[in-house]
Design a protein around this motif. Structure first.
Motif, short mmCIF file in Angstrom:
data_model
loop_
_atom_site.label_atom_id
_atom_site.label_comp_id
_atom_site.label_asym_id
_atom_site.label_seq_id
_atom_site.Cartn_x
_atom_site.Cartn_y
_atom_site.Cartn_z
N LEU A 81 15.68 9.55 34.55
CA LEU A 81 15.95 10.06 33.21
C LEU A 81 16.68 9.03 32.35
O LEU A 81 16.47 8.96 31.13
CB LEU A 81 16.77 11.35 33.29
N LYS A 82 17.56 8.22 32.98
CA LYS A 82 18.23 7.16 32.21
C LYS A 82 17.21 6.18 31.65
O LYS A 82 17.30 5.75 30.49
CB LYS A 82 19.23 6.42 33.10
N PHE A 85 14.90 8.04 29.00
CA PHE A 85 15.56 8.33 27.73
C PHE A 85 15.38 7.19 26.74
O PHE A 85 15.06 7.40 25.56
CB PHE A 85 17.04 8.60 27.98
N GLN A 89 12.89 7.05 23.13
CA GLN A 89 13.31 6.59 21.81
C GLN A 89 12.30 5.63 21.20
O GLN A 89 11.96 5.74 20.01
CB GLN A 89 14.69 5.92 21.90
N SER A 115 18.58 11.81 19.78
CA SER A 115 18.62 10.70 20.73
C SER A 115 19.75 9.73 20.41
O SER A 115 20.41 9.20 21.32
CB SER A 115 17.28 9.96 20.71
N VAL A 151 11.50 15.35 29.84
CA VAL A 151 12.68 14.49 29.85
C VAL A 151 13.86 15.18 29.18
O VAL A 151 14.97 15.22 29.73
CB VAL A 151 12.37 13.15 29.16
N PHE A 152 13.64 15.77 28.01
CA PHE A 152 14.72 16.47 27.32
C PHE A 152 15.20 17.68 28.11
O PHE A 152 16.40 17.96 28.18
CB PHE A 152 14.26 16.89 25.92
N THR A 155 17.15 16.48 31.21
CA THR A 155 18.42 15.91 30.76
C THR A 155 19.40 17.01 30.39
O THR A 155 20.59 16.96 30.72
CB THR A 155 18.20 14.97 29.56
#
Length: 256
Positions: A81-82, A85, A89, A115, A151-152, A155
């Protein structure tokens, strides 16, 4: 007066201890604000916005190319996820473009602002690992949006469990991906050349087989064409022992 003034002054150590205490209190309050901020930053409304983007897309088999995390190589969910992320973007800025002032365009702007606020919840790893664990995908816009929503959503769930979870150092995981990538690059040159080698070897073989078959068919056709006139000539000739030849022989044997 001088004595009173001297008595009223605090020793340097007292001022230093008070300064440290103030710094600790300020940093503690900032940490609490950041923790609260990260835990509740992604709301259900943002996920609904992403679902609206998905629902408004036209179903098509056309695919677009984009860079994303290779989850098969990066198994750690936090590190995944890092990395994802930061890539999300870039995707929202470069790939997901809609007509200005439309509902979808406004949703993208909202997600981009989110973001930017989320950056404070993610620690930065070494920049030389930016391309580690990343590969180019070719998928439909619907599949891309599903990835972004996932992903969102993931997270959001992890931040609610532990607001500081994305401070984890993922350099070792990224280095592992980089080493795997170097191994694939070393093995890679032989693989792309293999189909070309097979093609160059296969095409002449096919041509030779076709020429051999064509030559054989031509030879058989020509041989058959030579046999047919001979058969016709033999049928037109008078066979021996026919009545006509026997009469002629008898006429020769009769005395004059």
């Amino acid at each position: 007066m001088t004595a009173r003034g001297a008595a009223g002054r605090c020793p340097p150590t007292t001022w230093l201890s008070r300064l440290l205490l103030v710094c600790l209190l300020v940093s503690g309050s900032i940490t609490e604000e950041v923790s609260e901020h990260c835990s509740h930053m992604i709301g259900n409304g943002h996920l609904q916005f992403l679902q609206q983007l998905i629902d408004s897309q036209m179903e098509t088999s056309c695919q677009i190319a984009f860079e994303f995390v290779d989850q098969e190589r990066l198994k750690d969910p936090v590190c995944y996820l890092k990395k994802a992320f930061l890539l999300v973007q870039d995707i929202m800025e470069d790939t997901m473009r809609f007509k200005d002032n439309t509902p979808n365009a406004n949703v993208i702007v909202t997600l981009q602002e989110l973001s930017l606020r989320l950056r404070s919840c993610f620690t930065k790893d070494y920049e030389e690992q930016d391309k580690a664990c990343v590969r180019t995908f070719h998928e439909t816009p619907l599949q891309l949006l599903e990835k972004i929503k996932n992903v969102f959503n993931e997270t959001k769930n992890l931040l609610k469990k532990d607001w500081n979870i994305f401070s984890k150092n993922c350099n070792k995981s990224f280095e592992k991906c980089s080493s795997q990538g170097h191994e694939r690059q070393q093995e890679g040159p032989s693989d792309p050349q293999l189909p070309g080698f097979v093609f160059r070897l296969l095409v002449p073989s096919i041509i030779l087989v076709l020429l051999a078959v064509g030559g054989l068919l031509f030879y058989r056709q020509r041989r058959r064409s030579h046999r047919e006139p001979q058969t016709v000539d033999s049928t037109m000739e008078r066979p021996e022992g026919s009545p006509l030849t026997q009469d002629e022989d008898r006429q020769v044997e009769l005395p004059v």
